[in-house]
Design a protein around this motif. Structure first.
Motif, PDB file in Angstrom:
ATOM      1  N   LEU A 265      51.631  54.299  29.601  1.00 20.63           N
ATOM      2  CA  LEU A 265      53.228  53.854  29.674  1.00 20.63           C
ATOM      3  C   LEU A 265      53.028  52.816  30.709  1.00 20.63           C
ATOM      4  N   ALA A 266      52.645  53.051  31.719  1.00 15.93           N
ATOM      5  CA  ALA A 266      52.409  52.114  32.899  1.00 15.93           C
ATOM      6  C   ALA A 266      52.113  51.053  32.864  1.00 15.93           C
ATOM      7  N   LEU A 267      50.698  51.032  32.031  1.00 14.95           N
ATOM      8  CA  LEU A 267      49.940  49.581  31.737  1.00 14.95           C
ATOM      9  C   LEU A 267      51.002  48.891  30.646  1.00 14.95           C
ATOM     10  N   GLU A 268      51.837  49.408  29.845  1.00 17.69           N
ATOM     11  CA  GLU A 268      52.555  48.599  29.017  1.00 17.69           C
ATOM     12  C   GLU A 268      53.952  48.394  29.465  1.00 17.69           C
ATOM     13  N   ARG A 269      54.454  49.006  30.552  1.00 14.41           N
ATOM     14  CA  ARG A 269      55.702  48.727  31.039  1.00 14.41           C
ATOM     15  C   ARG A 269      55.927  48.242  32.426  1.00 14.41           C
ATOM     16  N   ARG A 270      54.991  48.299  33.151  1.00 14.35           N
ATOM     17  CA  ARG A 270      54.805  47.787  34.900  1.00 14.35           C
ATOM     18  C   ARG A 270      55.248  46.313  34.683  1.00 14.35           C
ATOM     19  N   PRO A 271      56.080  45.887  35.162  1.00 16.89           N
ATOM     20  CA  PRO A 271      56.818  44.467  35.410  1.00 16.89           C
ATOM     21  C   PRO A 271      55.400  43.657  36.403  1.00 16.89           C
ATOM     22  N   ASP A 272      55.088  44.239  37.166  1.00 18.33           N
ATOM     23  CA  ASP A 272      54.115  43.353  38.210  1.00 18.33           C
ATOM     24  C   ASP A 272      52.782  43.204  37.290  1.00 18.33           C
ATOM     25  N   LEU A 273      52.549  44.172  36.628  1.00 24.20           N
ATOM     26  CA  LEU A 273      51.242  43.889  35.502  1.00 24.20           C
ATOM     27  C   LEU A 273      51.397  42.886  34.350  1.00 24.20           C
ATOM     28  N   SER A 274      52.739  42.803  33.984  1.00 18.09           N
ATOM     29  CA  SER A 274      53.334  41.714  32.980  1.00 18.09           C
ATOM     30  C   SER A 274      53.317  40.575  33.448  1.00 18.09           C
ATOM     31  N   ASP A 275      53.665  40.640  35.038  1.00 14.48           N
ATOM     32  CA  ASP A 275      53.889  39.204  35.791  1.00 14.48           C
ATOM     33  C   ASP A 275      52.506  38.513  35.801  1.00 14.48           C
ATOM     34  N   GLN A 276      51.342  39.448  36.176  1.00 21.11           N
ATOM     35  CA  GLN A 276      50.185  38.930  36.470  1.00 21.11           C
ATOM     36  C   GLN A 276      49.556  38.390  35.026  1.00 21.11           C
ATOM     37  N   ARG A 277      49.948  39.251  34.101  1.00 16.64           N
ATOM     38  CA  ARG A 277      49.326  38.515  32.746  1.00 16.64           C
ATOM     39  C   ARG A 277      49.952  37.327  32.226  1.00 16.64           C
ATOM     40  N   HIS A 278      51.191  36.975  32.591  1.00 16.77           N
ATOM     41  CA  HIS A 278      51.708  35.877  32.442  1.00 16.77           C
ATOM     42  C   HIS A 278      51.247  34.642  33.415  1.00 16.77           C
ATOM     43  N   ARG A 279      50.803  35.115  34.614  1.00 11.76           N
ATOM     44  CA  ARG A 279      50.286  34.099  35.404  1.00 11.76           C
ATOM     45  C   ARG A 279      49.074  33.682  35.014  1.00 11.76           C
ATOM     46  N   VAL A 280      48.312  34.597  34.133  1.00 12.94           N
ATOM     47  CA  VAL A 280      46.874  34.199  33.664  1.00 12.94           C
ATOM     48  C   VAL A 280      46.981  33.327  32.702  1.00 12.94           C
ATOM     49  N   GLY A 281      48.022  33.488  31.855  1.00 15.56           N
ATOM     50  CA  GLY A 281      48.484  32.547  30.736  1.00 15.56           C
ATOM     51  C   GLY A 281      48.810  31.248  31.179  1.00 15.56           C
ATOM     52  N   VAL A 282      49.386  30.956  32.282  1.00 14.72           N
ATOM     53  CA  VAL A 282      49.674  29.978  33.031  1.00 14.72           C
ATOM     54  C   VAL A 282      48.395  29.115  33.508  1.00 14.72           C
ATOM     55  N   TYR A 283      47.635  29.939  33.865  1.00 22.25           N
ATOM     56  CA  TYR A 283      46.331  29.150  34.413  1.00 22.25           C
ATOM     57  C   TYR A 283      45.538  28.802  33.281  1.00 22.25           C
ATOM     58  N   HIS A 284      45.649  29.386  32.014  1.00 25.00           N
ATOM     59  CA  HIS A 284      45.012  28.871  30.952  1.00 25.00           C
ATOM     60  C   HIS A 284      45.327  27.448  30.486  1.00 25.00           C
ATOM     61  N   GLU A 285      46.888  27.349  30.616  1.00 19.29           N
ATOM     62  CA  GLU A 285      47.545  26.055  30.252  1.00 19.29           C
ATOM     63  C   GLU A 285      47.045  24.982  31.468  1.00 19.29           C
ATOM     64  N   LEU A 286      47.197  25.578  32.742  1.00 18.77           N
ATOM     65  CA  LEU A 286      46.675  24.422  33.784  1.00 18.77           C
ATOM     66  C   LEU A 286      45.382  23.853  33.684  1.00 18.77           C
ATOM     67  N   VAL A 287      44.230  24.888  33.135  1.00 13.79           N
ATOM     68  CA  VAL A 287      43.184  24.381  32.834  1.00 13.79           C
ATOM     69  C   VAL A 287      43.046  23.254  31.704  1.00 13.79           C
ATOM     70  N   LYS A 288      43.842  23.369  30.459  1.00 13.89           N
ATOM     71  CA  LYS A 288      44.135  22.379  29.696  1.00 13.89           C
ATOM     72  C   LYS A 288      44.683  20.968  30.433  1.00 13.89           C
ATOM     73  N   ILE A 289      45.696  21.223  31.292  1.00 10.93           N
ATOM     74  CA  ILE A 289      46.253  20.035  31.768  1.00 10.93           C
ATOM     75  C   ILE A 289      45.295  19.267  32.649  1.00 10.93           C
ATOM     76  N   ALA A 290      44.515  19.903  33.541  1.00 10.23           N
ATOM     77  CA  ALA A 290      43.756  18.840  34.221  1.00 10.23           C
ATOM     78  C   ALA A 290      42.621  18.514  33.369  1.00 10.23           C
ATOM     79  N   ASN A 291      42.176  18.960  32.299  1.00  8.56           N
ATOM     80  CA  ASN A 291      41.082  18.694  31.383  1.00  8.56           C
ATOM     81  C   ASN A 291      41.425  17.382  30.744  1.00  8.56           C
ATOM     82  N   ALA A 292      42.862  17.075  30.344  1.00  9.87           N
ATOM     83  CA  ALA A 292      43.316  16.054  29.936  1.00  9.87           C
ATOM     84  C   ALA A 292      43.402  14.848  30.657  1.00  9.87           C
TER      85      ALA A 292
END
Length: 448
Positions: A265-292
């Protein structure tokens, strides 16, 4: 009993009279003097306090402003995918006397220009840079929501704890007052016995000292109420009103949660973990931006408008337009793009490590929270029957002392046991409620 001469008895009696007089005045002044109320008082239940916290807490207000900032960033990045229109209005006059060498002065040396046009700029292809920037900004909106949930749950947890602290301080103060009043009754009883000749002046003096020793705890717990209320008011961000709490610490002990159920339940609902997952997604996109940055891009540019030119006696005006595709290919930028990509990938790897570390931390936090709830619940259960037993022993001790079968010291011990039992039970009940709030925060379900 050893006899006391009349001189010693007179001295002791004089000391008692002075202590009783001064002590009585101090107690009367401290117990009966009304508290000065400089601001209106608002008595809150827990639900009301939590609602005020959600509406007014400073950290939550900051999180709301952060979300507005992220919304602005998203709008900025999205603008790169939309056409940009610009209105240009200009007019000027210019002269060049060097032109007189041509044509023997036939060509005018001055000319006037007026231009009104709308220009268009639209990115058609950017090697995925624009799309990645938009997706990163959109993910940033999700992180703003996560931040809001983080601060909201933190505020609810802190306000709940502060609310329970006020209730606990009030209960401890009530116990201190009851203990003080009980000792005052014993003092009255000792005085009656002394008047009847069945007690000595030592018994009266000892009872008076006991009353005085109980007074500091009354003052201390009264101050604890003020401190707890001020802390609650600070968390609620209430400036013009005094706050107080109404409610009880008594709460039924529910079935204890298990770690195996709470962790998923915590791994699904914790907002700080959700925030960190979203930040990983942002860094994925930043790699694409830098590569272009060193890849080709195509832009559409155009303009449409009206122009007027006056060149001496020559005059002309009319529509003017232009349109074209522009290819830009920075095929060598001194390895700048490669360095930016390397840094972006390192940031992505760091974010992924932080996510794994946070998952481990959450697992430990959930285990501690589950154990804290179980421990607090067991302590409440263990102390629930102790209060009734201690009160029964006190009644027996008072009766025994009244009939001369028990000593005053045994009665005082019984009183101390009652106060300690009730105080320990209140502290345990507060600990159980705070542990439940801590479990809700550990699992990310607090306030939801």
């Amino acid at each position: 009993m050893k006899k006391v001469d009349s001189c010693q008895l007179s001295v002791v009696s004089t000391m008692m009279a002075a202590i009783l007089a001064t002590g009585g005045l101090v107690m009367a002044a401290s117990l009966e003097a009304p508290a000065v109320q400089t601001q209106p008082l608002r008595v809150l239940e827990l639900d009301q306090a939590l609602q005020i916290a959600v509406d007014q807490n400073r950290d939550i207000q900051k999180a709301l402003q952060y979300r507005k900032q992220v919304e602005g960033i998203y709008m900025q990045e999205r603008a790169a995918a939309l056409p940009e229109f610009t209105l240009h209005l200009s007019g000027w006059r210019e002269g060049d006397e060097s032109q007189k060498v041509f044509g023997g002065g036939i060509f005018p040396l001055e000319r006037d220009m007026r231009i009104a046009e709308v220009s268009l700029s639209q990115t058609l292809f950017s090697w995925g840079k624009v799309g990645a920037a938009i997706r990163a900004a959109k993910v940033g909106l999700a992180t703003a929501d996560d931040q809001l949930r983080i601060f909201k749950q933190a505020a609810i947890h802190d306000v709940s704890s502060a609310f329970y602290d006020v209730l606990l301080a009030k209960e401890l103060h009530e116990l201190a007052v009851q203990d003080h009043d009980q000792k005052v009754r014993h003092l009255d009883e000792a005085r009656r016995k002394y008047t009847a000749g069945v007690a000595t002046d030592y018994d009266v003096l000892a009872a008076e000292v006991t009353v005085q020793n109980a007074r500091p705890e009354v003052i201390r717990t009264e101050n604890q109420i003020k401190v707890a209320r001020e802390r609650l008011r600070f968390l609620l961000a209430v400036d013009d009103t005094e706050v107080d709490c109404t409610g009880t610490l008594d709460s039924p002990i529910a079935d204890y949660p298990t770690y195996d159920v709470m962790l998923p339940l915590a791994l699904e609902r914790r907002p700080d973990l959700s925030d960190q997952r979203h930040r990983v997604g942002v860094y994925h996109e930043l790699v694409k931006i830098a590569n272009a940055d060193d890849k080709p891009r195509i832009d559409l540019r155009g303009a449409y408008g009206w122009r007027e030119m006056k060149f001496g006696s020559i005059h002309g005006d009319g529509r003017a337009w232009s349109a074209g595709l522009y290819l830009t290919f920075p095929f060598f930028d001194g390895m700048r793009t490669r360095g930016a990509v390397t840094r972006a990938r390192a940031d992505l790897a760091t974010a992924e490590i932080d996510e794994a570390k946070l998952r481990d931390s959450i697992a430990l936090e959930v285990r501690d929270a589950v154990n804290a709830v179980r421990q607090a619940g067991e302590i409440v259960k263990a102390l629930s029957g102790t209060v009734a037993q201690a009160e029964r022993l006190l009644q027996m001790a008072e009766k025994g002392y009244e009939y001369g079968a028990m000593t005053r010291l045994e009665v005082e011990d019984a009183e101390t046991n009652v106060v300690q039992a009730k105080g320990n039970l209140s502290i345990a009940q507060r600990g159980y409620l705070v542990a439940l709030a801590g479990l809700g925060r550990a699992t990310g379900t607090l306030g939801e």
